[in-house]
Write a protein that holds these residues in place. Structure first.
Motif, PDB file in Angstrom:
ATOM      1  N   PHE A 178     -11.546  -6.671  -6.145  1.00 55.52           N
ATOM      2  CA  PHE A 178     -10.110  -6.847  -5.927  1.00 55.52           C
ATOM      3  C   PHE A 178      -9.258  -6.087  -6.939  1.00 55.52           C
ATOM      4  N   MET A 179      -9.887  -5.442  -7.936  1.00 55.21           N
ATOM      5  CA  MET A 179      -9.128  -4.826  -9.013  1.00 55.21           C
ATOM      6  C   MET A 179      -8.837  -3.348  -8.772  1.00 55.21           C
ATOM      7  N   LEU A 180      -9.748  -2.618  -8.186  1.00 55.99           N
ATOM      8  CA  LEU A 180      -9.570  -1.186  -7.989  1.00 55.99           C
ATOM      9  C   LEU A 180      -8.508  -0.913  -6.929  1.00 55.99           C
ATOM     10  N   PRO A 181      -7.805   0.226  -7.031  1.00 55.22           N
ATOM     11  CA  PRO A 181      -6.846   0.586  -5.978  1.00 55.22           C
ATOM     12  C   PRO A 181      -7.537   0.727  -4.632  1.00 55.22           C
ATOM     13  N   ALA A 182      -6.777   0.475  -3.569  1.00 55.96           N
ATOM     14  CA  ALA A 182      -7.347   0.536  -2.220  1.00 55.96           C
ATOM     15  C   ALA A 182      -7.860   1.934  -1.901  1.00 55.96           C
ATOM     16  N   HIS A 183      -7.145   2.958  -2.368  1.00 58.96           N
ATOM     17  CA  HIS A 183      -7.583   4.327  -2.101  1.00 58.96           C
ATOM     18  C   HIS A 183      -8.925   4.611  -2.780  1.00 58.96           C
ATOM     19  N   THR A 184      -9.168   4.030  -3.959  1.00 53.60           N
ATOM     20  CA  THR A 184     -10.438   4.220  -4.663  1.00 53.60           C
ATOM     21  C   THR A 184     -11.593   3.579  -3.890  1.00 53.60           C
ATOM     22  N   ILE A 185     -11.323   2.442  -3.254  1.00 56.81           N
ATOM     23  CA  ILE A 185     -12.350   1.796  -2.424  1.00 56.81           C
ATOM     24  C   ILE A 185     -12.767   2.724  -1.286  1.00 56.81           C
ATOM     25  N   ALA A 186     -11.780   3.346  -0.640  1.00 55.47           N
ATOM     26  CA  ALA A 186     -12.084   4.274   0.448  1.00 55.47           C
ATOM     27  C   ALA A 186     -12.826   5.504  -0.068  1.00 55.47           C
ATOM     28  N   GLU A 187     -12.422   6.013  -1.241  1.00 57.99           N
ATOM     29  CA  GLU A 187     -13.102   7.165  -1.818  1.00 57.99           C
ATOM     30  C   GLU A 187     -14.536   6.823  -2.203  1.00 57.99           C
ATOM     31  N   LEU A 188     -14.755   5.616  -2.705  1.00 58.73           N
ATOM     32  CA  LEU A 188     -16.113   5.195  -3.051  1.00 58.73           C
ATOM     33  C   LEU A 188     -17.024   5.264  -1.832  1.00 58.73           C
ATOM     34  N   TYR A 189     -16.553   4.750  -0.716  1.00 58.15           N
ATOM     35  CA  TYR A 189     -17.398   4.755   0.472  1.00 58.15           C
ATOM     36  C   TYR A 189     -17.680   6.174   0.952  1.00 58.15           C
ATOM     37  N   ARG A 190     -16.739   7.073   0.740  1.00 60.81           N
ATOM     38  CA  ARG A 190     -16.967   8.467   1.134  1.00 60.81           C
ATOM     39  C   ARG A 190     -18.144   9.065   0.369  1.00 60.81           C
ATOM     40  N   VAL A 229       0.845  -1.196   0.000  1.00 60.45           N
ATOM     41  CA  VAL A 229       0.000   0.000   0.000  1.00 60.45           C
ATOM     42  C   VAL A 229       0.878   1.244   0.000  1.00 60.45           C
ATOM     43  N   ASP A 230       0.329   2.319  -0.524  1.00 59.46           N
ATOM     44  CA  ASP A 230       0.979   3.616  -0.489  1.00 59.46           C
ATOM     45  C   ASP A 230       0.401   4.391   0.697  1.00 59.46           C
ATOM     46  N   LYS A 231       1.150   4.484   1.778  1.00 55.08           N
ATOM     47  CA  LYS A 231       0.626   5.077   3.001  1.00 55.08           C
ATOM     48  C   LYS A 231       0.448   6.582   2.905  1.00 55.08           C
ATOM     49  N   THR A 232       0.971   7.207   1.846  1.00 59.12           N
ATOM     50  CA  THR A 232       0.727   8.644   1.653  1.00 59.12           C
ATOM     51  C   THR A 232      -0.721   8.911   1.268  1.00 59.12           C
ATOM     52  N   THR A 233      -1.429   7.866   0.835  1.00 57.40           N
ATOM     53  CA  THR A 233      -2.853   8.003   0.490  1.00 57.40           C
ATOM     54  C   THR A 233      -3.749   7.706   1.682  1.00 57.40           C
ATOM     55  N   CYS A 234      -3.129   7.557   2.871  1.00 59.09           N
ATOM     56  CA  CYS A 234      -3.853   7.278   4.132  1.00 59.09           C
ATOM     57  C   CYS A 234      -4.408   5.863   4.200  1.00 59.09           C
ATOM     58  N   VAL A 235      -4.029   5.001   3.259  1.00 58.67           N
ATOM     59  CA  VAL A 235      -4.418   3.590   3.320  1.00 58.67           C
ATOM     60  C   VAL A 235      -3.418   2.871   4.212  1.00 58.67           C
TER      61      VAL A 235
END
Length: 389
Positions: free
Chosen positions: A279-291, A231-237
């Protein structure tokens, strides 16, 4: 001077009347009706929504004050409080439910290419429910608690245009998750839900229909980590893991693998843990979706503030559902008008302008066009002097 239709008539001109007649015919809405038809009822109730009328007496007084304009507004029957009350009590609410779904289908086609904030081609829905409190003594059928009544609006919101695509009206006791039993999933679509919908048996049915869900996990959900992704922790993931359920019943209800994403919200200073079958989308996009799921909460807040669904004109179940469905129809109709006329104003502003201009006779676009004209006197010699110096 403009001598055409009133603003109200022009707004109602966006209604597909042939579709409405089909809905009325389907449920025999005008059976043995002499003067005040279902279309008259729809117009009167839409007028009440657009002008924020408080009661049936309020509707009657306002429309009778404009008696000479009613025919040109499309209202052919005589507006009487008792007649309107009887119509709301007796005429099948499914007429207005089916018609609202027709308008929703039309609105979705207009907003299909709108961007909701994320560059995704998939249809994204936000699912939630909102409770409208009622007096139990007046609405005994809407039992919620021992001394409290309520109805609940289960709503599926299309984030492209914030159009409600599915609405289920129940009493307050029905749990939010039960809506998944009657919802027909669309393959490839993304459903955003909060923890109230964390039922693994129902979520697995969504998964089997090739639908994608994003929800939050509960603290007591038993999961086993299978693999951790970088994960890229700069994206808060904080973590992106492939997991499996370990609880006896949950593992039986959802035998497939899941994805767990932990996200730290720096603004709120708290962490969120999401579960998804994507499982395909970036983890940060998953968090943004929920927002973006919060837009359904904003939708509920908006319609409660700007439409008449918190106080009702009738006390029966039929009258309440009729009023709610006509309110939804009014909301979607204004959204359709906004898109077709390319009005670059928020729905709140449009409704505020409509509330004071419905009886005006002017081109409808003129009502939404800012007029910055000022009568300025630029040269002193052109101003006539009142007194000679």
């Amino acid at each position: 001077m403009y001598q055409g239709q009133t603003i109200f008539s022009q707004v109602m001109g966006f209604l597909p009347q042939n579709k409405f007649r089909q809905c009325v015919k389907r449920y025999h809405g005008n059976y043995r009706v002499r003067s005040f038809t279902c279309y008259d009822q729809l117009l009167c109730m839409a007028f009440a929504q657009l002008t924020y009328r408080e009661s049936l007496r309020d509707i009657e007084c306002c429309l009778r004050a404009m008696q000479d304009k009613l025919y040109h507004m499309g209202i052919r029957g005589k507006v009487v409080r008792s007649t309107l009350a009887d119509a709301n009590e007796k005429r099948d609410w499914r007429i207005y439910s089916d018609f609202a779904l027709t308008l929703i289908h039309e609105a979705r086609k207009l907003y299909i290419d709108d961007d909701f904030g994320l560059e995704l081609k998939d249809t994204v829905y936000a699912l939630d429910a909102s409770t409208i409190d009622l007096c139990l003594s007046l609405f005994p059928w809407a039992r919620f608690r021992r001394s409290k009544g309520a109805v609940k609006l289960h709503t599926l919101l299309d984030l492209r245009g914030d159009i409600p695509t599915f609405i289920w009206i129940t009493d307050g006791k029905v749990h939010d998750v039960n809506v998944l039993d009657i919802l027909v999933p669309e393959p490839g679509s993304i459903y955003l839900m909060d923890r109230a919908y964390l039922d693994f048996k129902r979520l697995y049915e969504l998964h089997q229909c090739s639908a994608i869900f994003v929800t939050r996990t509960k603290t007591n959900t038993k999961l086993r980590r299978i693999y951790s992704h970088k994960v890229d922790k700069t994206t808060c993931v904080r973590c992106d893991q492939t997991v499996a359920l370990t609880g006896f019943y949950s593992k039986k209800d959802y035998p497939e693998k899941l994805r767990r994403v932990k996200f730290f919200d720096a603004e709120k200073g708290r962490s969120f843990v999401f579960l998804t079958n994507q499982f395909m989308l970036p983890a940060h996009t998953i968090a943004e979706l929920y927002r973006y799921r919060w837009r359904v909460e904003i939708f509920f807040k908006w319609i409660k503030q700007h439409l008449r669904i918190k106080s009702f004109y009738g006390t029966s179940q039929n009258a309440v559902k009729t009023q709610i469905w006509i309110a939804i129809s009014t909301y979607v109709l204004v959204a359709i008008m906004k898109k077709r006329l390319r009005i670059d104003l928020p729905l709140y502003t449009i409704l505020q302008i409509l509330s004071i201009t419905l009886f005006e006779k002017m081109p409808i676009l003129q009502a939404f066009t800012a007029d910055d004209y000022r009568n300025k006197i630029t040269s002193g010699h052109m101003q006539l002097k009142l007194f000679d110096s």
